[in-house]
Structures are given as structure tokens and as C-alpha cells.
Design an enzyme around this catalytic site. Sequence first.
Site, PDB file in Angstrom:
ATOM      1  N   ASP A  10      -3.036 -13.402  -5.820  1.00 48.89           N
ATOM      2  CA  ASP A  10      -2.751 -13.753  -4.440  1.00 48.89           C
ATOM      3  C   ASP A  10      -3.228 -15.197  -4.234  1.00 48.89           C
ATOM      4  OD1 ASP A  10      -2.239 -13.264  -1.569  1.00 48.89           O
ATOM      5  OD2 ASP A  10      -4.414 -13.363  -1.402  1.00 48.89           O
ATOM      6  N   ALA A  12      -4.336 -17.119  -0.525  1.00 48.76           N
ATOM      7  CA  ALA A  12      -5.410 -17.285   0.468  1.00 48.76           C
ATOM      8  C   ALA A  12      -6.465 -16.202   0.303  1.00 48.76           C
ATOM      9  CB  ALA A  12      -4.834 -17.244   1.879  1.00 48.76           C
ATOM     10  N   ALA A  43      -6.143  -9.416  14.506  1.00 45.22           N
ATOM     11  CA  ALA A  43      -5.280 -10.323  13.751  1.00 45.22           C
ATOM     12  C   ALA A  43      -5.460 -10.132  12.246  1.00 45.22           C
ATOM     13  CB  ALA A  43      -5.574 -11.768  14.131  1.00 45.22           C
ATOM     14  N   MET A  47      -3.754  -8.096   7.117  1.00 48.05           N
ATOM     15  CA  MET A  47      -3.630  -9.256   6.232  1.00 48.05           C
ATOM     16  C   MET A  47      -3.160  -8.852   4.833  1.00 48.05           C
ATOM     17  SD  MET A  47      -3.805 -12.477   6.143  1.00 48.05           S
ATOM     18  CE  MET A  47      -4.781 -12.932   7.558  1.00 48.05           C
ATOM     19  N   LYS A  51       4.377 -12.232   6.846  1.00 47.16           N
ATOM     20  CA  LYS A  51       3.900 -12.541   8.185  1.00 47.16           C
ATOM     21  C   LYS A  51       4.693 -11.862   9.297  1.00 47.16           C
ATOM     22  CE  LYS A  51       0.622 -14.514   6.277  1.00 47.16           C
ATOM     23  NZ  LYS A  51      -0.443 -13.555   5.936  1.00 47.16           N
ATOM     24  N   HIS A  54       3.367  -8.487   9.260  1.00 47.91           N
ATOM     25  CA  HIS A  54       2.011  -8.557   9.797  1.00 47.91           C
ATOM     26  C   HIS A  54       2.050  -8.484  11.326  1.00 47.91           C
ATOM     27  CE1 HIS A  54      -2.223 -10.404   9.312  1.00 47.91           C
ATOM     28  NE2 HIS A  54      -2.086 -10.113  10.590  1.00 47.91           N
ATOM     29  N   ARG A 158       4.786  -6.684   0.565  1.00 50.44           N
ATOM     30  CA  ARG A 158       3.703  -5.771   0.237  1.00 50.44           C
ATOM     31  C   ARG A 158       3.603  -4.660   1.284  1.00 50.44           C
ATOM     32  NH1 ARG A 158      -0.569 -10.749  -0.272  1.00 50.44           N
ATOM     33  NH2 ARG A 158       0.084 -11.538  -2.298  1.00 50.44           N
ATOM     34  N   ASP A 184      -7.328 -10.176  -2.418  1.00 49.66           N
ATOM     35  CA  ASP A 184      -8.447  -9.985  -1.496  1.00 49.66           C
ATOM     36  C   ASP A 184      -8.108  -9.021  -0.367  1.00 49.66           C
ATOM     37  OD1 ASP A 184      -6.699 -12.106  -0.425  1.00 49.66           O
ATOM     38  OD2 ASP A 184      -8.175 -12.212   1.190  1.00 49.66           O
TER      39      ASP A 184
END
Length: 267
Positions: A10, A12, A43, A47, A51, A54, A158, A184
Amino acid sequence: MNKLEAVIFDWAGTLVDFGSRAPMGAFVKAFAAFDVEITLDEARAPMGRGKRDHIAAVFATPRVAAAWQAQHGKAPDDAAIDALYEVFLPLNTETAAHYSTPIPGAAKVLADLRARGLKIGSTTGYTRSIMTRVLPVAAEGGVATDLLFCSDELCAGRPHAAGMFANMLKLEIANAAHVVKVDDTPVGIEEGRNAGAWTVGLTLSGNETGLSEAELDALSAEERSTARDRATARFTAVGAHFVIDTINDLPAVLAEIEDRLAAGQRP
């Protein structure tokens, strides 16, 4: 062959942006543009997803859905998701470059993996437009992958394994047991598991702890342990094979995976 061939990362919180902080302010600002307040925890919860997905997940939060209905007179729908995504994307694109400093040690780990003959792939919940701002900053710090698939370049985001399979096809890897996914977020671990790869979750450098390096260093030993345990529980719940603090702990895990492969074990 019972040896690893590739590691798929990944971005970030894994390779760059310690604490995975870039998207958080953008999500909060995007919702505020529609007069709806969300917390950083709200928010951060989805993650790792693409997006737009998300944003849909944040809208699915009962409190946020109720706040939207109270402000706009109807429940959030696809049109609301699209409208918010249109506002969010330029905000995140603008901030991404400022949060793309490589995580300390990432460049050395990547160099060591390449020296071992491993291929380096990557997936991200970011769009290609966002990554065009991230990649040059990361490269200046010595972090680059052989391959990258962004969320808007795949048939599904994902936890679907489309990004993993796209990497494996391009890298000419036939057996997912020879691949490791490092991420992460729990949804990124699910992506790796769904592909049949080994998975490694990062507890302290990314989204699950959500602190900058300086903020993490300021924690007491007990607070740091609590943060690690909380993140570990989340990764364990989705089936992560290994859980480590940061990418710097990865080489030892890869050695253990190769030992397991040699003994006939599979993910």
C-alpha cells in the site's frame, strides 16, 4: 519453487505519510462544504477503500446519515456521494503532496528487497490523479515501486483482490503463495487474503494508530503499547498472517515466510 517472488505494498501509512494523515482533513472539509460535520474517527474508519467507496461508507454511518438528512431533507444517495466525491477529490489531490514524505527506513527496505531479487508492486485507494502528486515526492526520498494500480484503474476496489491480481499478472507471478501484501488497513489485508497471498499489517505507521511520527514518539511506553494492541486486534480480526510496527520490521517477517514456504506451508 518455494521462494517469495514479490511484495505488494500500500502507499499512505505504509511507504509514505506516517500516520496516513493526508485524506483526513480533505474528508472533513468536503463534508463541511455541505454543512455536515464529521469527526476524524468517522473519516478514518473506512480507510483503505477507493475514495468514492470510502465516502459511501462514511454515509452509511448512522450518525452521519442522520446529520445529512437533517441538513438536506433526504437520506444520502448516489447523487450525494457523487457530489461529495467531486468536492473531495481536488482537496485530497492538493494535500497529498504535502503528506508524501517517505516513512523513515522505507527506501532502505525497498532497496534491500530488490537486492534479494524481489519484485515490488503496489496498490492504493488513491486515484491516479492523486498519485501523480505523491509519486515525485516519494521518489525524491528514494521510494518507488515497480508497478502501481490505483483505485480508479480497477474493476473493483478493496477488499476485492483486483489490484493484487493486476500486479501479479503484470509482474508475471503465477502463484499467490509467493506474494506478500503489506498494508496499514484491515481492508488492505482483506485484499491480500482474497488474492491468496501472505499478509502483513502495520500497527504504528499508518491509519490504525493515525499519529504523526512526532506524536507517536511523544506517547508513553504504556500508551504506545495500547495503540499497538488495539491495531493488532483489528488486523488479527481480518486474518493478517503477521503484524508489525512499521515497514522496518518487514525483512525478518519475509525470512520467516520463506522458512514456512520451504517447509511446505501456504498462506
